[in-house]
Design a protein around this motif. Structure first.
Motif, PDB file in Angstrom:
ATOM      1  N   PRO A  76      11.303   1.785  80.410  1.00  0.00           N
ATOM      2  CA  PRO A  76      12.486   2.076  79.892  1.00  0.00           C
ATOM      3  C   PRO A  76      13.696   2.550  80.961  1.00  0.00           C
ATOM      4  N   ILE A  77      14.595   2.574  80.335  1.00  0.00           N
ATOM      5  CA  ILE A  77      16.093   4.178  80.769  1.00  0.00           C
ATOM      6  C   ILE A  77      16.992   4.439  80.305  1.00  0.00           C
ATOM      7  N   HIS A  78      17.604   4.691  80.347  1.00  0.00           N
ATOM      8  CA  HIS A  78      18.385   5.574  79.246  1.00  0.00           C
ATOM      9  C   HIS A  78      17.504   6.094  77.774  1.00  0.00           C
ATOM     10  N   ASP A  79      16.972   6.801  78.973  1.00  0.00           N
ATOM     11  CA  ASP A  79      16.250   8.127  78.070  1.00  0.00           C
ATOM     12  C   ASP A  79      16.218   9.579  77.930  1.00  0.00           C
ATOM     13  N   CYS A  80      17.337  10.183  78.940  1.00  0.00           N
ATOM     14  CA  CYS A  80      17.389  11.313  79.075  1.00  0.00           C
ATOM     15  C   CYS A  80      17.702  11.745  77.374  1.00  0.00           C
ATOM     16  N   THR A  81      17.625  11.111  76.931  1.00  0.00           N
ATOM     17  CA  THR A  81      18.437  11.380  75.178  1.00  0.00           C
ATOM     18  C   THR A  81      17.734  11.886  74.075  1.00  0.00           C
ATOM     19  N   ILE A  82      15.930  11.570  74.794  1.00  0.00           N
ATOM     20  CA  ILE A  82      15.014  11.782  74.562  1.00  0.00           C
ATOM     21  C   ILE A  82      14.250  12.835  74.735  1.00  0.00           C
ATOM     22  N   SER A  83      13.835  13.838  73.596  1.00  0.00           N
ATOM     23  CA  SER A  83      13.318  15.695  74.268  1.00  0.00           C
ATOM     24  C   SER A  83      11.479  14.028  73.882  1.00  0.00           C
ATOM     25  N   GLU A  84      10.852  14.747  75.133  1.00  0.00           N
ATOM     26  CA  GLU A  84       9.822  14.495  75.332  1.00  0.00           C
ATOM     27  C   GLU A  84       8.595  14.633  74.463  1.00  0.00           C
ATOM     28  N   VAL A  85       8.400  15.065  73.348  1.00  0.00           N
ATOM     29  CA  VAL A  85       8.149  15.319  72.019  1.00  0.00           C
ATOM     30  C   VAL A  85       8.655  14.581  71.513  1.00  0.00           C
ATOM     31  N   ALA A  86       9.345  13.908  70.896  1.00  0.00           N
ATOM     32  CA  ALA A  86       9.485  12.712  70.650  1.00  0.00           C
ATOM     33  C   ALA A  86       9.769  11.436  70.467  1.00  0.00           C
ATOM     34  N   TYR A  87       9.631  11.078  72.068  1.00  0.00           N
ATOM     35  CA  TYR A  87       9.681  10.342  73.551  1.00  0.00           C
ATOM     36  C   TYR A  87       8.711   8.993  71.976  1.00  0.00           C
ATOM     37  N   GLY A  88       7.772   9.313  71.917  1.00  0.00           N
ATOM     38  CA  GLY A  88       6.605   8.585  71.240  1.00  0.00           C
ATOM     39  C   GLY A  88       7.312   7.626  69.786  1.00  0.00           C
ATOM     40  N   ILE A  89       7.914   8.340  69.539  1.00  0.00           N
ATOM     41  CA  ILE A  89       9.078   7.600  68.344  1.00  0.00           C
ATOM     42  C   ILE A  89      10.034   6.595  68.708  1.00  0.00           C
ATOM     43  N   TYR A  90      10.047   6.723  70.116  1.00  0.00           N
ATOM     44  CA  TYR A  90      10.752   5.396  70.409  1.00  0.00           C
ATOM     45  C   TYR A  90       9.827   4.096  71.127  1.00  0.00           C
ATOM     46  N   TRP A  91       9.359   4.996  72.164  1.00  0.00           N
ATOM     47  CA  TRP A  91       8.550   3.679  72.806  1.00  0.00           C
ATOM     48  C   TRP A  91       7.398   3.156  71.839  1.00  0.00           C
ATOM     49  N   THR A  92       6.421   4.020  70.975  1.00  0.00           N
ATOM     50  CA  THR A  92       5.171   3.185  70.506  1.00  0.00           C
ATOM     51  C   THR A  92       6.155   2.015  69.634  1.00  0.00           C
ATOM     52  N   HIS A  93       7.424   2.118  69.109  1.00  0.00           N
ATOM     53  CA  HIS A  93       7.515   0.958  68.843  1.00  0.00           C
ATOM     54  C   HIS A  93       7.922  -0.541  69.299  1.00  0.00           C
TER      55      HIS A  93
END
Length: 215
Positions: free
Chosen positions: A177-194
């Motif tokens: 992943p890049i371009h991910d500073c817009t995601i908080s750590e607690v919410a990261y999995g919402i994007y990455w798990t998909h």
């Protein structure tokens, strides 16, 4: 294939090292401070003009610290910088032992009311090396033969279904992943798990800042 090392420096900044050559892509405002302390670079590449990909306050000192670096930027961006070469779709540049090839021409749509600025992603490759693709800010262009994909994970112009479809279409051997500073750590999995569950890529590397991928 021989070894290519890829180091994340926060958000969209990526250092590619292979064939005795060091290329830095997109040193932007969200990049780690260490990005702007790098030396020994053979090229600095900027995909487009937005501040999270080009930190105009710090780019000058980075260029001064790397006097031998080739400076490559998307045409609209290059026109605002001194002594930078213009990239473009399918234009190739030989940098040390690597070849940099431009991909695409425009940024993804953020809002219909906003003009779409230029965006030229890059393929970085050489004989016997993996091919890395950094798209900048768009999912529109899907070159063939990508081994390593630098995947924009979250942006005002993206949604998860588009992210997954882009990964599936490019079909890299490895993605990170890049371009991910817009995601908080607690919410990261919402994007990455998909991406993990539906992207179809066996080797996914969620590289931390300063994390190194060797292939």
């Amino acid at each position: 294939m021989t070894t290519m090392e890829v180091t994340r420096f926060g958000h969209a900044a990526v250092l590619v090292e292979a064939a005795g050559t060091r290329i830095l892509i997109d040193p932007g405002a969200f990049s780690a401070p260490a990005t702007f302390a790098l030396t020994g670079l053979d090229a600095i590449v900027v995909t487009h003009q937005h501040a999270d990909h080009l930190d105009r306050d710090r780019i000058g000192s980075l260029v001064e610290a790397n006097p031998g670096a080739r400076l490559l930027a998307e045409p609209e961006t290059a026109a605002t910088l001194d002594n930078w070469e213009r990239t473009g779709p399918d234009l190739t540049f030989e940098v040390g032992g690597l070849t940099v090839t431009g991909v695409g021409s425009r940024h993804a749509e953020i809002l219909p009311a906003l003009p779409r600025v230029g965006n030229v992603g890059v393929l970085v490759t050489a004989d016997g090396e993996p091919t890395l693709f950094h798209p900048g800010d768009t999912y529109e262009y899907r070159p063939d033969g990508v081994d390593i994909l630098a995947l924009p994970l979250s942006a005002p112009w993206a949604k998860v279904s588009e992210t997954v479809e882009f990964v599936q279409a490019v079909a890299p051997r490895t993605a990170f992943p890049i371009h991910d500073c817009t995601i908080s750590e607690v919410a990261y999995g919402i994007y990455w798990t998909h991406v993990e569950g539906h992207g179809g890529v066996d080797d996914l590397q969620r590289l931390p800042q300063d994390g190194v991928l060797a292939l």
